[in-house]
Design an enzyme around this catalytic site. Sequence first.
Site, PDB file in Angstrom:
ATOM      1  N   GLN A  62      -9.885  -3.986  -3.846  1.00  0.00           N
ATOM      2  CA  GLN A  62     -11.265  -3.250  -3.552  1.00  0.00           C
ATOM      3  C   GLN A  62     -12.248  -3.802  -4.596  1.00  0.00           C
ATOM      4  O   GLN A  62     -13.377  -3.976  -4.776  1.00  0.00           O
ATOM      5  CB  GLN A  62     -11.148  -1.870  -3.305  1.00  0.00           C
ATOM      6  CG  GLN A  62     -12.558  -1.241  -2.900  1.00  0.00           C
ATOM      7  CD  GLN A  62     -12.962  -1.549  -1.428  1.00  0.00           C
ATOM      8  OE1 GLN A  62     -12.281  -1.528  -0.662  1.00  0.00           O
ATOM      9  NE2 GLN A  62     -14.160  -2.074  -1.435  1.00  0.00           N
TER      10      GLN A  62
ATOM     11  N   ARG B 249       0.974  -1.078   0.034  1.00  0.00           N
ATOM     12  CA  ARG B 249      -0.047   0.049  -0.080  1.00  0.00           C
ATOM     13  C   ARG B 249       0.795   1.114  -0.070  1.00  0.00           C
ATOM     14  O   ARG B 249       1.642   1.379   0.988  1.00  0.00           O
ATOM     15  CB  ARG B 249      -0.763  -0.133   1.142  1.00  0.00           C
ATOM     16  CG  ARG B 249      -1.676   1.151   1.318  1.00  0.00           C
ATOM     17  CD  ARG B 249      -2.728   1.343   2.269  1.00  0.00           C
ATOM     18  NE  ARG B 249      -3.904   0.516   1.749  1.00  0.00           N
ATOM     19  CZ  ARG B 249      -5.308   0.898   2.237  1.00  0.00           C
ATOM     20  NH1 ARG B 249      -5.249   1.506   3.374  1.00  0.00           N
ATOM     21  NH2 ARG B 249      -6.138   0.006   1.640  1.00  0.00           N
TER      22      ARG B 249
ATOM     23  N   HIS C  50      -6.795   0.572  -6.880  1.00  0.00           N
ATOM     24  CA  HIS C  50      -7.215  -0.426  -5.770  1.00  0.00           C
ATOM     25  C   HIS C  50      -7.913  -1.579  -6.228  1.00  0.00           C
ATOM     26  O   HIS C  50      -9.148  -1.920  -5.943  1.00  0.00           O
ATOM     27  CB  HIS C  50      -7.971   0.649  -4.873  1.00  0.00           C
ATOM     28  CG  HIS C  50      -8.290   0.053  -3.376  1.00  0.00           C
ATOM     29  ND1 HIS C  50      -7.526  -1.019  -2.674  1.00  0.00           N
ATOM     30  CD2 HIS C  50      -8.933   0.282  -2.292  1.00  0.00           C
ATOM     31  CE1 HIS C  50      -7.676  -1.278  -1.621  1.00  0.00           C
ATOM     32  NE2 HIS C  50      -8.589  -0.315  -1.320  1.00  0.00           N
TER      33      HIS C  50
ATOM     34  N   ASP D 176     -17.410   7.265  -2.175  1.00  0.00           N
ATOM     35  CA  ASP D 176     -16.080   7.097  -1.341  1.00  0.00           C
ATOM     36  C   ASP D 176     -15.710   8.387  -0.721  1.00  0.00           C
ATOM     37  O   ASP D 176     -16.596   9.580  -1.156  1.00  0.00           O
ATOM     38  CB  ASP D 176     -14.900   6.647  -2.398  1.00  0.00           C
ATOM     39  CG  ASP D 176     -13.662   6.272  -1.751  1.00  0.00           C
ATOM     40  OD1 ASP D 176     -13.541   6.341  -0.292  1.00  0.00           O
ATOM     41  OD2 ASP D 176     -12.705   6.406  -2.496  1.00  0.00           O
TER      42      ASP D 176
ATOM     43  N   CYS E 283     -16.391   1.944  -0.124  1.00  0.00           N
ATOM     44  CA  CYS E 283     -15.189   1.008   0.471  1.00  0.00           C
ATOM     45  C   CYS E 283     -14.894   1.180   1.674  1.00  0.00           C
ATOM     46  O   CYS E 283     -14.144   0.060   2.377  1.00  0.00           O
ATOM     47  CB  CYS E 283     -14.091   1.211  -0.523  1.00  0.00           C
ATOM     48  SG  CYS E 283     -13.561   2.998  -0.564  1.00  0.00           S
TER      49      CYS E 283
ATOM     50  N   ARG F 153     -13.542  -8.465   1.071  1.00  0.00           N
ATOM     51  CA  ARG F 153     -12.171  -7.902   0.831  1.00  0.00           C
ATOM     52  C   ARG F 153     -11.198  -9.266   1.187  1.00  0.00           C
ATOM     53  O   ARG F 153     -10.495  -9.887   0.385  1.00  0.00           O
ATOM     54  CB  ARG F 153     -11.673  -6.936   1.706  1.00  0.00           C
ATOM     55  CG  ARG F 153     -12.248  -5.579   1.515  1.00  0.00           C
ATOM     56  CD  ARG F 153     -11.558  -5.122   0.107  1.00  0.00           C
ATOM     57  NE  ARG F 153     -10.316  -5.056  -0.192  1.00  0.00           N
ATOM     58  CZ  ARG F 153      -9.570  -4.173   0.399  1.00  0.00           C
ATOM     59  NH1 ARG F 153      -9.933  -3.166   0.874  1.00  0.00           N
ATOM     60  NH2 ARG F 153      -8.165  -4.188   0.263  1.00  0.00           N
TER      61      ARG F 153
HETATM   62  N1   CP Z   1     -11.492  -0.078   1.795  1.00  0.00           N
HETATM   63  C1   CP Z   1     -10.065  -0.212   2.331  1.00  0.00           C
HETATM   64  O1   CP Z   1      -9.060  -0.270   1.811  1.00  0.00           O
HETATM   65  O2   CP Z   1      -9.983   0.056   3.831  1.00  0.00           O
HETATM   66  P1   CP Z   1      -8.572   0.118   4.594  1.00  0.00           P
HETATM   67  O3   CP Z   1      -8.201   1.540   4.274  1.00  0.00           O
HETATM   68  O4   CP Z   1      -8.996   0.192   5.876  1.00  0.00           O
HETATM   69  O5   CP Z   1      -7.653  -1.027   4.213  1.00  0.00           O
HETATM   70  N1  NVA Z   2      -9.850   6.775  -1.976  1.00  0.00           N
HETATM   71  C1  NVA Z   2      -9.643   6.298  -0.527  1.00  0.00           C
HETATM   72  C2  NVA Z   2      -9.690   4.911  -0.391  1.00  0.00           C
HETATM   73  C3  NVA Z   2      -9.552   4.526   0.979  1.00  0.00           C
HETATM   74  C4  NVA Z   2      -9.813   2.874   1.093  1.00  0.00           C
HETATM   75  C5  NVA Z   2      -8.129   6.778  -0.516  1.00  0.00           C
HETATM   76  O1  NVA Z   2      -7.385   6.219  -1.069  1.00  0.00           O
HETATM   77  O2  NVA Z   2      -7.753   7.216   0.692  1.00  0.00           O
END
Ligand code: CP
Ligand code: NVA
Length: 317
Positions: A134, A104, A131, A226, A265, A293
């Site tokens: 997701q 990440r 992502h 989101d 998400c 997930r």
């Molecule tokens: N949706 C998602 O990726 O959640 P987290 O940021 O908690 O991993």
């Molecule tokens: N768009 C958001 C998604 C979090 C799961 C971000 O990148 O922060």
Amino acid sequence: MSDIQHLLSIDDLGDNLRSVLEWAIHFKQDPDTDYDFKPLDELSIGCIYEKPSTRTRVSFEVGIHKLGGQALTLLKGDIQMGKSESVADTAAVLSRFLDGITYRCYGHDMVTTLSENSTVPVINALSGKHHPCQAAADLMTIMERNPTLEGERVAWVGDGNNVLHDLMLACAMLGVDCIWAVPAGCEPADDVVERAFEIAKNTGAKMIETNNPVDACMNATIIYTDVFISMGEEHLSDKLAAFDGFQVNEELVSHANEDYGFMHCLPAHRGEEVTDAVIDSPNSIVFDQAENRMWAQMAILTYLCNPAAFDAYDELY
Ligand code: CP
Ligand code: NVA
């Protein structure tokens, strides 16, 4: 190195996306699988986080355990990468110990560099641009309601961000219509939109862009939003003003099909992009999405880290 398959965007699954989702649903529905099928037996997966995570971290750790593997969570502050060691060198070193890496990160170029220098599969666990895990869970969640996906019309209301990018690609890949309403100046990346349109030409999915949330929600089977400000964009709080009229509230969802599903998400900023009345309504499927997930990532891990086991699906079940 080029023979190793990675998952940087959902597009990387190509024609195998549907099989991955079928596996995911199988993992969820068949409890025996949890105990008898261990495609990650003796395998170790490193999970690197530069940003916070609840769902991704916990779902990867538990899912890897269920598949018989070992998860090593590596927080950025605890490892040398980005401080005294390059991403490329880190990838080369970790490849000597691990059988897969999830990452990440902020810039998408970081996960690209990691994958280019890794000899084991790399899974994007969220970058600023994509992502894919997701999106896999999202389409699995829609498939649970409608296994053929026929007649689905997915409406996105909000920012043109990483989650939208993989959602539109996944919809295009599976022949699902997708319409996204974003404010002017918050559009998704041109190259991703072009790719979604290109894929949709072959699958027959309709891809529609608009600035009007009501148009997007009209007759929708799914409404998805989101956060308006993603991780790494906290300094862009002025951007919030652009989202006037983009909150998913009871008035907006009244334009959708009666049995529409509300998706997010998570984490949600309640009262900002969605009201409590919508996210807590019987139409909300956000916690199924969150659970999925894990099942979707178990299928992805099997596909990438033990392709022979993945291909044996027909013999096994
Ligand atoms: N949706 C998602 O990726 O959640 P987290 O940021 O908690 O991993
Ligand atoms: N768009 C958001 C998604 C979090 C799961 C971000 O990148 O922060």
